[in-house]
Design an enzyme around this catalytic site. Structure first.
Site, PDB file in Angstrom:
ATOM      1  N   LYS A  37       0.885  -1.092   0.538  1.00 27.60           N
ATOM      2  CA  LYS A  37      -0.362   0.010   0.055  1.00 27.60           C
ATOM      3  C   LYS A  37       0.663   1.494   0.319  1.00 27.60           C
ATOM      4  O   LYS A  37       2.713   0.902   0.186  1.00 27.60           O
ATOM      5  CB  LYS A  37      -1.031   0.204   1.424  1.00 27.60           C
ATOM      6  CG  LYS A  37       0.055   0.188   2.610  1.00 27.60           C
ATOM      7  CD  LYS A  37      -1.196  -0.394   3.773  1.00 27.60           C
ATOM      8  CE  LYS A  37      -0.201  -0.589   5.796  1.00 27.60           C
ATOM      9  NZ  LYS A  37      -1.211  -0.860   6.470  1.00 27.60           N
ATOM     10  N   TYR A 259      13.841  31.579   6.832  1.00 28.06           N
ATOM     11  CA  TYR A 259      12.884  31.991   7.002  1.00 28.06           C
ATOM     12  C   TYR A 259      13.407  31.766   8.635  1.00 28.06           C
ATOM     13  O   TYR A 259      13.425  31.147   9.708  1.00 28.06           O
ATOM     14  CB  TYR A 259      11.974  31.142   6.719  1.00 28.06           C
ATOM     15  CG  TYR A 259      11.555  31.373   5.254  1.00 28.06           C
ATOM     16  CD1 TYR A 259      11.287  32.357   4.881  1.00 28.06           C
ATOM     17  CD2 TYR A 259      11.677  30.510   4.866  1.00 28.06           C
ATOM     18  CE1 TYR A 259      10.983  32.941   3.370  1.00 28.06           C
ATOM     19  CE2 TYR A 259      11.328  30.148   3.371  1.00 28.06           C
ATOM     20  CZ  TYR A 259      10.741  31.662   2.719  1.00 28.06           C
ATOM     21  OH  TYR A 259      10.280  31.292   1.694  1.00 28.06           O
TER      22      TYR A 259
HETATM   23  C1  PLP Z   1      -0.302  -2.093   6.347  1.00 28.46           C
HETATM   24  C2  PLP Z   1      -0.498  -2.963   7.096  1.00 28.46           C
HETATM   25  C3  PLP Z   1       0.073  -4.770   7.492  1.00 28.46           C
HETATM   26  C4  PLP Z   1       1.728  -4.401   7.491  1.00 28.46           C
HETATM   27  O1  PLP Z   1       2.386  -3.639   8.385  1.00 28.46           O
HETATM   28  P1  PLP Z   1       3.410  -3.642   8.430  1.00 28.46           P
HETATM   29  O2  PLP Z   1       3.566  -3.424   9.848  1.00 28.46           O
HETATM   30  O3  PLP Z   1       4.215  -2.965   7.530  1.00 28.46           O
HETATM   31  O4  PLP Z   1       4.698  -5.384   8.232  1.00 28.46           O
HETATM   32  C5  PLP Z   1      -0.352  -5.290   7.454  1.00 28.46           C
HETATM   33  N1  PLP Z   1      -1.708  -5.915   7.720  1.00 28.46           N
HETATM   34  C6  PLP Z   1      -2.220  -5.022   7.507  1.00 28.46           C
HETATM   35  C7  PLP Z   1      -4.071  -4.695   7.905  1.00 28.46           C
HETATM   36  C8  PLP Z   1      -2.063  -3.726   7.295  1.00 28.46           C
HETATM   37  O5  PLP Z   1      -2.619  -2.539   6.937  1.00 28.46           O
END
Ligand code: PLP
Length: 368
Positions: A37, A259
């Site tokens: 993702k 800044y």
């Molecule tokens: C993002 C996510 C993962 C992966 O988590 P990590 O800590 O990056 O391994 C797994 N399951 C779900 C439901 C997630 O949202």
């Protein structure tokens, strides 16, 4: 590798594959669902997924239908699971693209009843065992499963839960697992366990071997970043974040930088400007605290980080001139700056540092 604006990440696909193999060693023959993702945690989802598909990954998990469709449009053939919300209208698209969707809400049953497509919709039920974000409550899972079993053209493919604190609270993880196991045994009694059962994120892969079931869902570890406080033997960061000095000059004492004039030189100094700002994912809170690597040494970021530019104090560094490579995340010489180090400095987690690297930063894919 020269661009108009020299700012890029290098994504080492060899290291990605090694991290995948290391996970494979830990979990044995169980299915690996690679979590890609948010553009593969900022690493570039298409190239990352192609490399992982070559390794034989069982499936990919993404946050949205858009992310899933993007993978299909780029030729990814492996299974895809959408973990997050989908617009019920897209239910008709999912089966044609072999995309499985999550059911985390009882009201989804009604949507499934309205589904009229030819091919079965594949569903994974997300059980809320203590994450408190999405998911069907443990007491309602049997009801939900009974309901979807009765619907034509719905395939109950999987069931999963998600841990809130597998990095830090093993007692709480045990509690979540116990609740999940109870749900599974009820489904077993009813003879309606689905084929795919999963719960482990990266931390649970390292800390909770009894959570593996028959599939695991690593994200962060694939990218070689430790979900724990300490680094983990055998995993190496896949991403480096680099730039070059575009301007440098000697400046007298009592000159103020950037800044709001938050930094003033106390002696004649050598300063260097890099074309990286907070819009590129360099957190503005690193102003006057962050460090980068120049000539294998640490240079301090001085003054406030701007949107597109930052200034380094390189006083005493040898042979500084425009074109010198600067490492924001990664190795140079004998030193290394990790996403974790930056995250700790600015009070966040590594996940946020890598996923926020900006769109205008070029990704360069290589095999080491
Ligand atoms: C993002 C996510 C993962 C992966 O988590 P990590 O800590 O990056 O391994 C797994 N399951 C779900 C439901 C997630 O949202």
């Amino acid at each position: 590798m020269e661009f108009n604006r020299p700012i890029w990440t290098e994504i080492d696909l060899t290291k990605l594959k090694r991290n995948y193999e290391k996970i494979r060693e830990i979990v044995g023959r169980r299915n690996i669902i690679c979590v890609v993702k948010a553009d593969a945690y900022g690493h570039g989802v298409v190239e990352v997924s192609k490399a992982l598909e070559k390794e034989g990954t069982y499936a990919f998990a993404v946050a949205s239908m858009e992310e899933a469709i993007n993978l299909r449009e780029n030729g990814i053939k492996a299974k895809i699971l959408v973990l997050g919300y989908i617009d019920p209208k897209t239910l008709n698209i999912a089966p044609n693209l072999n995309i499985s969707v999550s059911m985390f809400d009882k009201s989804f049953i009604k949507r499934l009843k309205e589904y009229t497509g030819e091919r079965p919709v594949k569903i994974h039920i997300d059980v809320d065992t203590g994450m408190g974000r999405l998911g069907i409550l443990p007491g309602e899972v049997v009801y939900a499963v009974d309901a979807i079993k009765k619907i034509r053209n719905v395939e109950f493919e999987g069931i999963y839960t998600h841990f809130s604190s597998a990095d830090s609270d093993s007692e709480y993880t045990k509690k979540q697992l116990l609740i999940f196991n109870k749900v599974l045994s009820k489904l077993k009694d009813e003879r309606c366990l689905p084929p795919i059962i999963h719960s482990s994120n990266s931390s649970a892969i390292l800390n909770a071997p009894n959570s593996f079931f028959n599939a695991v869902r690593p994200g962060l570890l694939l990218y070689g970043i430790s979900p724990l406080k300490a680094s983990v033997e055998g995993f190496e960061p896949v991403l480096s974040f680099k730039t070059r000095i575009i301007f440098s000059r000697k400046i007298p004492e009592k000159a103020s930088i950037g800044y709001e004039k938050t930094f003033t030189t106390t002696k004649p100094s050598l300063l260097a400007t890099i074309p990286v700002g907070y819009a590129d994912g360099l957190p503005r809170s690193l102003s006057n605290v962050g460090e980068v690597l120049v000539k294998g040494m640490r240079a301090k970021i001085v003054g406030n980080i701007s949107m597109d530019l930052s200034v380094l104090d390189v006083t005493g560094f040898p042979f500084i001139h425009p074109g010198n490579e600067v490492v924001i995340i990664g190795k140079q010489g004998n030193d290394e700056i990790t996403a974790s180090e930056i995250a700790e400095k600015v009070g966040t987690i590594d996940y946020e540092i890598v996923t926020r690297i900006g769109k205008r930063v070029k990704r360069i894919f290589k095999n080491s």
